[in-house]
Enzyme design. Structure first.
Site, mmCIF file in Angstrom:
data_model
loop_
_atom_site.group_PDB
_atom_site.id
_atom_site.type_symbol
_atom_site.label_atom_id
_atom_site.label_comp_id
_atom_site.label_asym_id
_atom_site.label_seq_id
_atom_site.Cartn_x
_atom_site.Cartn_y
_atom_site.Cartn_z
ATOM 1 C CB VAL A 134 -0.923 0.038 1.239
ATOM 2 C CG1 VAL A 134 -1.797 1.289 1.194
ATOM 3 C CG2 VAL A 134 -1.800 -1.206 1.299
ATOM 4 C CE LYS A 207 -1.916 0.552 -4.135
ATOM 5 N NZ LYS A 207 -1.562 1.591 -5.133
#
Lengths: 430, 430
Positions: A134, A207
Site C-alpha cells: 500500500v 489498498k
C-alpha cells in the site's frame, strides 16, 4: 554482537522492484548487516526469463523453478514481488510450510487472500510483512499496526493511486479533459498500456480493503469495497469544484460508522476543499490522511509506486523480519478481533454535489426541491444557470445516506423537466 | 490466545499526558488486551501532589515514592512522562535494573542522555521506546528506525515545534509582528508563560539531536546541534520571503554531507518555497520531511503536542513493548554503528537571503559584490531599493558554506557604505 552465519533470502520476481531489491541488498550489504545484527545473503532469484541479463546478480542464483527455491529448507525469508494471485499465493504458503517468513508487495493477493495467508503464517510460526503493498515507500502499514496500536482509528482517507492522481492533477491545473490527461500520463510512463486497474479504481480498492482491515482490526474483503472509477470526471466537474473552493481526487475512504458498530470502505472520485492537506498532493504522489481518537489528524505523504520506493519498503520489512528471526520471535500477526461487519454503500453518510440539465421554465426548482425533500435529503445550496430554454441546476446537499441520494437521483430522472443528470459527486474531507 | 496474567504498568507523572494515558488504559482496556495478547494493568502512579483529585484513578494506586514504585520488581513497563533530566534519568535506570522496560516521552533526557540510557537498557535486556519524544502523535521514530531500516536517509527537514509554527503562521497570514503573534499564542494556550524553550529553539534542538542520531545511525549530542531562535524574525522578513515566493518556518535540519563522511544538525528560521509541502503546515501542527536514497521524499504530518496526541504515541509504544515482552524479545536498540562525526555549522552548505541598509550612492553595489566575491560566495540575485539618501540591498546567494557567509557578513559590516545588516536568513527546501 554480529552473528556470522548469514540469513538467506529468496527473491521471487526480478522486475522493476525485484532488481532494485537485489541491487540494494548487494550495494548496502554492510549497512543491512549492521542494522539486522547478521549478514543477509541473496540465496536465489526466481524469474520467468532466465536468459535476460541482470546486472549485479550472479547467474548461478537465477532459477526458473520458484517452487524448488521456496522448498529448499534453508531459506529464512522469501521476498515475493511477482504480483497477481497465482502462483504467488501457493509460493507464499509453501514458503511458510518450509520454515521461511515472507515479505510481499502484492496488494491484490493481500486484499483477496489476506486472511488465509495470515492463518498459514501463524500456523507455521512465520512472519508475513507487506508494507510495500500500500502506497509504495510511505510507511503506513507499520504506523497503523504499531504506532497507532494504542489508539482508535475512525477514518482513513487516502490518495493511494499515483496514475489517477497524476491525471486528475493535470485536469485541475491545465484544464485538460480526461482523455488528454490520460494520454499525457501514458507518454510519461505514469499510466500502463491498459490503465483499467488504475482508472477504474481496482488498484485503489485493493489498498482500501487492506487499510480498512488493519485500521479497524477486522476483516474487509475486496468485494466489500464499493468502487467507482474516475473516467467520467469532466472539465466541467473541475470548474464546479473550483466554484466551491474544492478540487477533485480519487479517494479511498475507510470509515467507522458513527455508532461504532460497523465499518465501510469505498473508492470513488470526490470533491475535497482546497484547504484539506490532501488537496495539495500533486502529480503521481500518494498521501493518506488518518483520523484517530487520541492522535487527531495525521497525514503520511510520499511516492506511491516505482521500483526504488517500493524496494525501500520491502527492505524495511526484510530488516524487521530478519531481526524477529534472530530474536526467535514474530511480529504482530492479523488483528481482526473486533469482527466489525462491513456495511453496504447505501449506509455511507456524506454530502453530494449534483449537476442537473433542466428545462428553463418556472417551477422546475420547486419540483426538484420537492424530490429531495421526499427522500429526506436536505439541500445546502442551489445554483441555477440558464441559457436558450435550457438550464443547469447545481445542488449541494447536507449529509445524507447514499441510499437516500440514489433514490433521489432515480426520482429526478423521472421528472419531465429534468433532461439529464450531468454528474453526481461526493464531497469529502470537510 | 490470551494470556490471563496481566502485564503491570507503572506510570511516572500524571499531568496532561499521564492522566490521558491512564484514562485510555482504563477505558480501552479490552482493545489493548486484544492487541497485546494479554491484559495490561495500571499498577501504580507516582505523582508530586497526592491530594489532587484524579478522576478514574483509584486512590490506592497513587504514590509519591516513584523510586519505590520502579523498584517493586513486579513492574513490566514503566511509562515516564515527568520530563526533565532528574529524577527521570535515575528512575529510568532503576527501572531497567529492576527488570522493567521503559516508554518515555522525554525529549530533553533522550537528547542529552540517550546513549547511557540505551546502554543501560541493553545491559539489562530491556526495551527503551520514545515515539512521543519527537513530534507528539506523529509516527516518526518507528518509521525512521524500522520502515526505513533498509534505506539510506540523507536529509530530515522538520517543523517540530508547534508554538513557533503557530507564531510564524500568524505573522505570515496576518502581517503581525513577533510580539503580537506571541501574545496571541499565549492567550490561546499555544505558548507557555516562559516561552524561551520554544522560541529560542531549545525544544527543537533536542528533537533534532534525536532525529539525526536515528536517521544517520550515529550519535548526535544536544551540544552538536547549532541553534538560532526565531525571536528576531520580522514582518519585513516575511515581506521579503513573499517576494521570493517563500514563507518562513523554524526548521530542524539534519543532513548527511555530500561526501557522506559526516552529518550536521541545526535549528534556525529559514525561508522555504511556498511549493514545498512544509510551507502549508499551518497553526500548531508539526511535519517532518524525510529524503532517502530509495524511498525518495516522504512527509509525516500531525499534531506535535498536547495530552491526547502524546498519549497516543505513548500507548503505541506500550503495546509494542508489551508484545516484545510476551515474545521474550526486545525491539531494535540504539543503532550508532556508522559513527559518523558531526560537522560544525561553518561546514553547512546552503543559500542565504541578506538584507543590508546602505548609503544611496553610486558604487555601493560594486563594493558589496566585491566582498561577496572575495569570500567565495556567489550571488544569485540582488534587489536595490532607494529612498532619501538611504537604500536597502537584498542579496540572495548561491549555495555556500556557512563559514564563508559569516566571513562575508563580518567584512560587509566594516564597509563605510553599509549602515547595517538588517537580516540574514537561510533559504532551504529548494
Amino acid at each position: 554482537m554480529m552473528r556470522t552465519r548469514p540469513l538467506k533470502v529468496a527473491l521471487l520476481g526480478c522486475g522493476v522492484v525485484g532488481s532494485e531489491v537485489a541491487r540494494i541488498m548487494t550495494t548496502h550489504a554492510d549497512d543491512l548487516a549492521a542494522r539486522i545484527g547478521a549478514p543477509v545473503e541473496l540465496a536465489g532469484v526466481a524469474v520467468r526469463r532466465p536468459s535476460k541479463v541482470r546486472e549485479g546478480i550472479p547467474q548461478e542464483l537465477i532459477t526458473t523453478d520458484a517452487t524448488a527455491l521456496v522448498k529448499r529448507g534453508d531459506i529464512d525469508v522469501v521476498v515475493e514481488v511477482i504480483g497477481g494471485i497465482e502462483p504467488a499465493r501457493t509460493l507464499i504458503t509453501t514458503a511458510f510450510e518450509h520454515g521461511a517468513s515472507v515479505v510481499s508487495a502484492n496488494k491484490a493477493l493481500l486484499a483477496q487472500e489476506g486472511q488465509s495467508l495470515y492463518a498459514a503464517a501463524e500456523q507455521h510460526g512465520q512472519d508475513l510483512y507487506y508494507e510495500a503493498a500500500v502506497a509504495g515507500a510511505i510507511p503506513l502499514i507499520r504506523p497503523l499496526r504499531e504506532s497507532l496500536a494504542g489508539d482508535k482509528v475512525n477514518r482513513v482517507l487516502g490518495i493511494v493511486n499515483g496514475t489517477t492522481n497524476f491525471i486528475l492533477d493535470r485536469m485541475d491545473t491545465s484544464g485538460a479533459g480526461y482523455s488528454e490527461a490520460l494520454d499525457e500520463a501514458s507518454a510519461l510512463g505514469y499510466a500502463e498500456a491498459d490503465p483499467t486497474a488504475d482508472v477504474e479504481g481496482f488498484d485503489a480498492a485493493a489498498k482500501a480493503a487492506i487499510l480498512a482491515g488493519i485500521a479497524f482490526h477486522t476483516r474487509v474483503r475486496l468485494d466489500d469495497v464499493y468502487r467507482e472509477g474516475m473516467t467520467e470526471v469532466t472539465a466541467a466537474d473541475f470548474a464546479s469544484a473550483k466554484r466551491m473552493g474544492c478540487t477533485i481526487k480519487l479517494l479511498a475512504i475507510c470509515e467507522r460508522a458513527a455508532d461504532g458498530g460497523s465499518v465501510t470502505a469505498r473508492v470513488h472520485p470526490a470533491m475535497i476543499p482546497l484547504s484539506h492537506p490532501l488537496a495539495s498532493v500533486r502529480g503521481a504522489y500518494n498521501a493518506v490522511f488518518v483520523e484517530a481518537d487520541a492522535a487527531g489528524q495525521l497525514m503520511f505523504y510520499g511516492p506511491g509506486a516505482g521500483g526504488s520506493p517500493t524496494a525501500s519498503a520491502v527492505l524495511g520489512d526484510l530488516v524487521a523480519v530478519c531481526r524477529n528471526r534472530l530474536n526467535d520471535a514474530t511480529g504482530p500477526g492479523e488483528s481482526a478481533y473486533t469482527q466489525l461487519p462491513v456495511s453496504p454503500m447505501g449506509d455511507v453518510v456524506t454530502r453530494y454535489h449534483i449537476s442537473l440539465d433542466v428545462a428553463d421554465k418556472p417551477g422546475v426548482l420547486a419540483q426538484v426541491a420537492t424530490v429531495f425533500a421526499e427522500h429526506g435529503v436536505s439541500i445546502d445550496t442551489v445554483r441555477q444557470q440558464g441559457k436558450d430554454g435550457e438550464a443547469s441546476l447545481v445542488v449541494v446537499t447536507h449529509r445524507a445516506p447514499d441510499a437516500a441520494l440514489s433514490g433521489t437521483v432515480e426520482a429526478l430522472r423521472q421528472l419531465d423537466t429534468v433532461r439529464g443528470v450531468a454528474s453526481i459527486m461526493r464531497v469529502e474531507g470537510e
